[in-house]
Design a protein around this motif. Structure first.
Motif, PDB file in Angstrom:
ATOM      1  N   UNK A  33      22.174 -38.110  10.095  1.00 60.99           N
ATOM      2  CA  UNK A  33      21.300 -37.800  11.229  1.00 60.99           C
ATOM      3  C   UNK A  33      20.115 -36.963  10.771  1.00 60.99           C
ATOM      4  N   UNK A  34      19.048 -37.022  11.536  1.00 60.02           N
ATOM      5  CA  UNK A  34      17.863 -36.209  11.278  1.00 60.02           C
ATOM      6  C   UNK A  34      17.847 -34.998  12.191  1.00 60.02           C
ATOM      7  N   UNK A  35      17.539 -33.848  11.612  1.00 58.23           N
ATOM      8  CA  UNK A  35      17.403 -32.617  12.407  1.00 58.23           C
ATOM      9  C   UNK A  35      16.094 -32.702  13.183  1.00 58.23           C
ATOM     10  N   UNK A  36      15.956 -32.054  14.318  1.00 62.86           N
ATOM     11  CA  UNK A  36      16.913 -31.125  14.920  1.00 62.86           C
ATOM     12  C   UNK A  36      18.007 -31.849  15.705  1.00 62.86           C
ATOM     13  N   UNK A  37      19.138 -31.186  15.783  1.00 64.58           N
ATOM     14  CA  UNK A  37      20.300 -31.676  16.531  1.00 64.58           C
ATOM     15  C   UNK A  37      20.751 -30.542  17.448  1.00 64.58           C
ATOM     16  N   UNK A  38      21.187 -30.915  18.651  1.00 63.76           N
ATOM     17  CA  UNK A  38      21.676 -29.920  19.617  1.00 63.76           C
ATOM     18  C   UNK A  38      23.124 -30.221  19.990  1.00 63.76           C
ATOM     19  N   UNK A  39      23.870 -29.173  20.264  1.00 61.82           N
ATOM     20  CA  UNK A  39      25.254 -29.348  20.699  1.00 61.82           C
ATOM     21  C   UNK A  39      25.294 -30.330  21.865  1.00 61.82           C
ATOM     22  N   UNK A  40      26.181 -31.301  21.783  1.00 62.56           N
ATOM     23  CA  UNK A  40      26.335 -32.292  22.846  1.00 62.56           C
ATOM     24  C   UNK A  40      25.531 -33.554  22.635  1.00 62.56           C
ATOM     25  N   UNK A  41      24.580 -33.550  21.668  1.00 57.75           N
ATOM     26  CA  UNK A  41      23.830 -34.778  21.374  1.00 57.75           C
ATOM     27  C   UNK A  41      24.793 -35.876  20.941  1.00 57.75           C
ATOM     28  N   UNK A  42      24.535 -37.090  21.392  1.00 61.26           N
ATOM     29  CA  UNK A  42      25.356 -38.220  20.956  1.00 61.26           C
ATOM     30  C   UNK A  42      24.884 -38.634  19.573  1.00 61.26           C
ATOM     31  N   UNK A  43      25.791 -38.628  18.632  1.00 61.34           N
ATOM     32  CA  UNK A  43      25.503 -38.951  17.240  1.00 61.34           C
ATOM     33  C   UNK A  43      25.778 -40.423  16.966  1.00 61.34           C
ATOM     34  N   UNK A  44      26.806 -40.965  17.598  1.00 61.63           N
ATOM     35  CA  UNK A  44      27.183 -42.370  17.400  1.00 61.63           C
ATOM     36  C   UNK A  44      27.808 -42.883  18.687  1.00 61.63           C
ATOM     37  N   UNK A  45      27.298 -44.020  19.161  1.00 61.68           N
ATOM     38  CA  UNK A  45      27.856 -44.641  20.361  1.00 61.68           C
ATOM     39  C   UNK A  45      29.046 -45.536  19.998  1.00 61.68           C
ATOM     40  N   UNK A  46      30.047 -45.519  20.849  1.00 58.95           N
ATOM     41  CA  UNK A  46      31.178 -46.432  20.807  1.00 58.95           C
ATOM     42  C   UNK A  46      31.878 -46.506  19.452  1.00 58.95           C
ATOM     43  N   UNK A  47      32.321 -45.380  18.972  1.00 57.83           N
ATOM     44  CA  UNK A  47      33.182 -45.340  17.784  1.00 57.83           C
ATOM     45  C   UNK A  47      34.617 -45.298  18.286  1.00 57.83           C
ATOM     46  N   UNK A  48      35.360 -46.352  18.082  1.00 59.69           N
ATOM     47  CA  UNK A  48      36.748 -46.453  18.546  1.00 59.69           C
ATOM     48  C   UNK A  48      36.854 -46.232  20.056  1.00 59.69           C
ATOM     49  N   UNK A  49      35.834 -46.700  20.779  1.00 63.99           N
ATOM     50  CA  UNK A  49      35.875 -46.655  22.231  1.00 63.99           C
ATOM     51  C   UNK A  49      35.296 -45.410  22.875  1.00 63.99           C
ATOM     52  N   UNK A  50      34.750 -44.496  22.090  1.00 64.81           N
ATOM     53  CA  UNK A  50      34.130 -43.299  22.657  1.00 64.81           C
ATOM     54  C   UNK A  50      32.898 -42.918  21.850  1.00 64.81           C
ATOM     55  N   UNK A  51      32.084 -42.038  22.411  1.00 67.40           N
ATOM     56  CA  UNK A  51      30.915 -41.545  21.683  1.00 67.40           C
ATOM     57  C   UNK A  51      31.323 -40.378  20.792  1.00 67.40           C
ATOM     58  N   UNK A  52      30.544 -40.173  19.733  1.00 68.31           N
ATOM     59  CA  UNK A  52      30.713 -39.030  18.845  1.00 68.31           C
ATOM     60  C   UNK A  52      29.582 -38.061  19.162  1.00 68.31           C
ATOM     61  N   UNK A  53      29.926 -36.796  19.392  1.00 64.35           N
ATOM     62  CA  UNK A  53      28.914 -35.807  19.780  1.00 64.35           C
ATOM     63  C   UNK A  53      28.849 -34.650  18.776  1.00 64.35           C
ATOM     64  N   UNK A  54      27.673 -34.027  18.717  1.00 64.57           N
ATOM     65  CA  UNK A  54      27.460 -32.869  17.859  1.00 64.57           C
ATOM     66  C   UNK A  54      28.160 -31.652  18.453  1.00 64.57           C
ATOM     67  N   UNK A  55      28.716 -30.808  17.581  1.00 62.58           N
ATOM     68  CA  UNK A  55      29.374 -29.594  18.056  1.00 62.58           C
ATOM     69  C   UNK A  55      28.670 -28.340  17.547  1.00 62.58           C
ATOM     70  N   UNK A  56      27.461 -28.530  16.991  1.00 61.64           N
ATOM     71  CA  UNK A  56      26.686 -27.390  16.503  1.00 61.64           C
ATOM     72  C   UNK A  56      25.207 -27.748  16.537  1.00 61.64           C
ATOM     73  N   UNK A  57      24.369 -26.742  16.708  1.00 60.25           N
ATOM     74  CA  UNK A  57      22.924 -26.928  16.617  1.00 60.25           C
ATOM     75  C   UNK A  57      22.502 -26.920  15.154  1.00 60.25           C
TER      76      UNK A  57
END
Length: 119
Positions: A91-115
């Motif tokens: 991923x490219x910075x900047x990133x914020x907590x809660x941003x979706x990093x990847x859609x539909x990985x094993x049926x759910x989204x992957x989200x950032x847990x840190x800024x």
């Protein structure tokens, strides 16, 4: 009748649970010291689920790696599928907590847990 032995992971006590089943019908749970242990055992023997946490690479950020997690619990059987989907993610910075990093990985989204700030 089938009997399964589990260790509860709901709190640090780690109660030794015993679950009696008939097919996928839970007949009884014993060994738990709280209601959470009972609920955990009933879910775990019928449909085990997990929250998956991992890291992905960051470009142009003040950190080289970003901690991420599944937005929702996923079936335990899909953990490897989820991790495989993450292995080449960058991923490219900047990133914020809660941003979706990847859609539909094993049926759910992957989200950032840190800024992560851009540099």
């Amino acid at each position: 009748m089938e009997k399964k032995e589990l260790t509860c992971i709901c709190c640090p006590m780690g109660c030794a649970l015993s679950v009696e089943l008939e097919g996928s019908n839970v007949l009884s749970v014993s060994g738990n010291t709280c209601k959470r242990g009972d609920a955990y055992a009933r879910d775990e023997v019928v449909r085990p689920v997990r929250m998956v946490t991992s890291i992905v690479k960051v470009k142009n950020g003040n950190l080289k790696m970003l901690p991420v997690k599944t937005k929702e619990l996923i079936d335990k059987s899909r953990i490897n599928e989820c991790l495989e989907a993450l292995k080449d993610v960058e991923v490219n910075a900047p990133i914020h907590i809660g941003d979706i990093i990847l859609h539909n990985a094993a049926g759910t989204d992957i989200i950032a847990t840190r800024n992560v700030e851009a540099v």
